[in-house]
Design an enzyme around this catalytic site. Structure first.
Site, PDB file in Angstrom:
ATOM      1  N   TYR A  15       0.822  -1.205   0.000  1.00  0.00           N
ATOM      2  CA  TYR A  15       0.000   0.000   0.000  1.00  0.00           C
ATOM      3  C   TYR A  15       0.857   1.257   0.000  1.00  0.00           C
ATOM      4  O   TYR A  15       0.647   2.167   0.807  1.00  0.00           O
ATOM      5  CB  TYR A  15      -0.960  -0.023   1.207  1.00  0.00           C
ATOM      6  CG  TYR A  15      -1.643  -1.362   1.350  1.00  0.00           C
ATOM      7  CD1 TYR A  15      -2.595  -1.759   0.404  1.00  0.00           C
ATOM      8  CD2 TYR A  15      -1.304  -2.257   2.355  1.00  0.00           C
ATOM      9  CE1 TYR A  15      -3.199  -3.007   0.480  1.00  0.00           C
ATOM     10  CE2 TYR A  15      -1.898  -3.502   2.434  1.00  0.00           C
ATOM     11  CZ  TYR A  15      -2.842  -3.874   1.495  1.00  0.00           C
ATOM     12  OH  TYR A  15      -3.429  -5.111   1.576  1.00  0.00           O
ATOM     13  N   TYR A 143     -12.783  -7.175   4.769  1.00  0.00           N
ATOM     14  CA  TYR A 143     -11.545  -7.208   3.979  1.00  0.00           C
ATOM     15  C   TYR A 143     -11.227  -8.661   3.623  1.00  0.00           C
ATOM     16  O   TYR A 143     -11.231  -9.530   4.506  1.00  0.00           O
ATOM     17  CB  TYR A 143     -10.360  -6.598   4.754  1.00  0.00           C
ATOM     18  CG  TYR A 143      -9.076  -6.729   3.953  1.00  0.00           C
ATOM     19  CD1 TYR A 143      -8.841  -5.892   2.862  1.00  0.00           C
ATOM     20  CD2 TYR A 143      -8.152  -7.736   4.233  1.00  0.00           C
ATOM     21  CE1 TYR A 143      -7.712  -6.050   2.080  1.00  0.00           C
ATOM     22  CE2 TYR A 143      -7.012  -7.891   3.455  1.00  0.00           C
ATOM     23  CZ  TYR A 143      -6.797  -7.055   2.380  1.00  0.00           C
ATOM     24  OH  TYR A 143      -5.688  -7.220   1.594  1.00  0.00           O
ATOM     25  N   ASP A 244     -14.080 -16.435   6.075  1.00  0.00           N
ATOM     26  CA  ASP A 244     -12.690 -16.058   5.810  1.00  0.00           C
ATOM     27  C   ASP A 244     -11.973 -15.944   7.157  1.00  0.00           C
ATOM     28  O   ASP A 244     -12.083 -14.927   7.841  1.00  0.00           O
ATOM     29  CB  ASP A 244     -12.666 -14.727   5.041  1.00  0.00           C
ATOM     30  CG  ASP A 244     -11.246 -14.226   4.794  1.00  0.00           C
ATOM     31  OD1 ASP A 244     -10.300 -14.803   5.360  1.00  0.00           O
ATOM     32  OD2 ASP A 244     -11.098 -13.239   4.040  1.00  0.00           O
ATOM     33  N   LYS A 273      -2.333 -16.752   6.523  1.00  0.00           N
ATOM     34  CA  LYS A 273      -1.533 -16.024   7.512  1.00  0.00           C
ATOM     35  C   LYS A 273      -0.766 -16.908   8.507  1.00  0.00           C
ATOM     36  O   LYS A 273       0.363 -17.275   8.226  1.00  0.00           O
ATOM     37  CB  LYS A 273      -2.404 -14.976   8.197  1.00  0.00           C
ATOM     38  CG  LYS A 273      -2.720 -13.828   7.225  1.00  0.00           C
ATOM     39  CD  LYS A 273      -3.141 -12.547   7.897  1.00  0.00           C
ATOM     40  CE  LYS A 273      -3.041 -11.361   6.968  1.00  0.00           C
ATOM     41  NZ  LYS A 273      -4.298 -10.894   6.399  1.00  0.00           N
TER      42      LYS A 273
HETATM   43  C1  LIG Z   1      -4.750 -10.810   5.005  1.00  0.00           C
HETATM   44  C2  LIG Z   1      -6.134 -11.237   4.686  1.00  0.00           C
HETATM   45  C3  LIG Z   1      -6.457 -11.710   3.403  1.00  0.00           C
HETATM   46  C4  LIG Z   1      -5.478 -11.719   2.258  1.00  0.00           C
HETATM   47  O1  LIG Z   1      -4.398 -12.563   2.482  1.00  0.00           O
HETATM   48  P1  LIG Z   1      -3.033 -12.352   1.631  1.00  0.00           P
HETATM   49  O2  LIG Z   1      -2.173 -13.492   2.065  1.00  0.00           O
HETATM   50  O3  LIG Z   1      -2.500 -11.014   2.039  1.00  0.00           O
HETATM   51  O4  LIG Z   1      -3.405 -12.411   0.206  1.00  0.00           O
HETATM   52  C5  LIG Z   1      -7.763 -12.127   3.182  1.00  0.00           C
HETATM   53  N1  LIG Z   1      -8.685 -12.091   4.165  1.00  0.00           N
HETATM   54  C6  LIG Z   1      -8.404 -11.661   5.413  1.00  0.00           C
HETATM   55  C7  LIG Z   1      -9.458 -11.676   6.454  1.00  0.00           C
HETATM   56  C8  LIG Z   1      -7.124 -11.217   5.713  1.00  0.00           C
HETATM   57  O5  LIG Z   1      -6.854 -10.755   6.938  1.00  0.00           O
END
Ligand SMILES: *Cc1c(COP(=O)(O)O)cnc(C)c1O
Length: 423
Positions: A15, A143, A244, A273
């Site tokens: 970013y 997000y 997610d 992550k």
């Molecule tokens: C970080 C994140 C993503 C994206 O993951 P990347 O490995 O950065 O592509 C998607 N959803 C959530 C909730 C996240 O925190």
């Protein structure tokens, strides 16, 4: 010496803007809960490198797994080949998730996991003769990543991607959860979602959102009853449910997965992550058998580095390490210390609210902060904290010991106190 001028002139950071590069600090190593800067300063890490390094840095067990695997094979294609690291990790992931989740798709990053999950849901609907379904439904302030499919379900205004909105598929956005994790539940809270699903279920492929914690979109912790009611509404209307858990997975909220606060299971689950303990990029999409077996043929997705053996081996070692200790007590005690540590911030001028869930502590400011100025102040205070917008937050490695947590929270307090209105 590191060529920092090259970095400024040629490298994008997340970013960032090549024309006016943001402040960056050269880091040379990291161990335990500390990052070591090129000038020799050591910083207590309050970020876990964006939710990922739950065991801290230079973890002997993870280093060993990486070395062992590198002597077998670093990588091999997953098309028509398979290997022990992938099989073991698949078994691990199913073992720590609800029994209903039984299929695993490995991908390279969180965003790609979200793409794969959305595609999986769309293909399932198509195969089940529901080709009229063409939209997803999600909460505002969400997000899900930076690729096009993921962007299309991020918050349409604050989701960092509004300039692309005319290029994105249009989905249904619902007002975000308002009832906090510990607040008293009232059924009025689910009304906006319920009305929207009643109206749009026939064209809705799936509902997708971040369970319990809205991350980048406000660091808000919301009531588990949302998950239960949405699960039952999705069942009633025959709409798939995607969680997610890329940020919240692997113990961060106090449960292994945030959906376990509610006792409901999604049809499709995205992980990322902390999956590899923060060592390298890997993600996974888990689904229930009716989805996995209901897709009417091949799932047309296959990243080059799918199920990379190095990443899978480290991920299994990370899960082993978590399970080998009493991680719930570790996270609980970190949570208690964070709560105690940030409590005094609530009385500082400019602070709108403070909150803690699991090993996540948030100080919400009334106004957006000057991010670079605060980062520099935190570095001067010996800690690594990177705020965004009006949110100053901590999510330290679980292994952080009391004196470091106290120092981290103490620095947070003094930096906020000395920078009450930075923008
Ligand atoms: C970080 C994140 C993503 C994206 O993951 P990347 O490995 O950065 O592509 C998607 N959803 C959530 C909730 C996240 O925190």
């Amino acid at each position: 010496m590191m060529d920092l001028q090259f970095d400024r002139d040629h490298l994008w950071h997340p970013y960032s803007n090549l024309s006016s590069p943001a402040l960056t600090f050269p880091v040379v190593s990291a161990e335990g809960v500390r990052l070591k800067l090129a000038d020799g300063r050591e910083l207590i890490d309050g970020m876990s490198s964006w939710w990922a390094c739950i065991h801290g840095y230079q973890v002997p067990e993870l280093n060993a797994a990486l070395h062992r695997q590198s002597e077998q094979m670093a990588h091999v294609m997953f098309g028509s080949l398979t290997h022990e690291p992938a099989i073991r990790l698949g078994q691990h992931l199913l073992a720590i998730n609800d029994d209903a989740l039984s299929q695993v798709f490995f991908a390279d990053s969180g965003s790609v996991a979200v793409e794969a999950a959305m595609k999986m849901a769309a293909q399932y609907c198509h195969a089940q003769g529901m080709s009229q379904k063409k939209r997803f439904m999600t909460f505002r302030s969400g997000y899900h990543g930076d690729t096009f499919g993921a962007m299309s379900v991020c918050d349409p205004v604050n989701g960092m991607h509004h300039m692309f909105s005319r290029l994105l598929n249009q989905h249904h956005f619902i007002d975000p959860p308002r009832c906090g994790f510990d607040d008293a539940w009232d059924d009025v809270y689910i009304e906006p979602f319920k009305k929207a699903l009643e109206r749009h279920h026939e064209e809705t492929i799936a509902v997708i959102f971040e369970p319990i914690v809205q991350g980048v979109g406000g660091m808000f912790f919301y009531h588990p009853e949302y998950l239960r009611q949405i699960r039952s509404l999705c069942d009633e209307y025959g709409v798939l449910l995607i969680f997610d858990e890329i940020a919240t997975g692997f113990g961060r909220t106090g449960k292994m997965f945030a959906y376990q606060h509610a006792g409901v299971v999604p049809d499709i689950l995205c992980l990322g992550k902390a999956l590899t303990g923060g060592y390298m990029t890997l993600s996974a999409v888990l689904c229930q058998p009716h989805v996995g077996h209901g897709m009417g043929g091949n799932f047309m997705h296959g990243p080059t580095f799918m199920a990379n053996p190095l990443a899978c081996a480290v991920a299994s070692a990370s899960i082993d390490l978590l399970l080998a200790k009493d991680w719930q007590s570790e996270v609980q005690s970190l949570s208690d210390q964070l709560r105690k540590g940030i409590a005094p911030c609530a009385d500082l001028p400019g602070v709108a609210a403070t909150r803690v869930l699991g090993a996540i502590a948030v100080v919400e400011m009334e106004n957006p902060v000057d991010v670079d100025r605060l980062i520099a102040a935190f570095v001067d205070a010996g800690v690594w904290v990177r705020p965004f917008s009006n949110l100053i937050y901590l999510m330290p490695p679980y292994i952080m010991q009391t004196p470091d947590t106290e120092a981290l929270c103490g620095s947070l307090y003094s930096v906020i106190k000395n920078n009450p209105n930075t923008q």
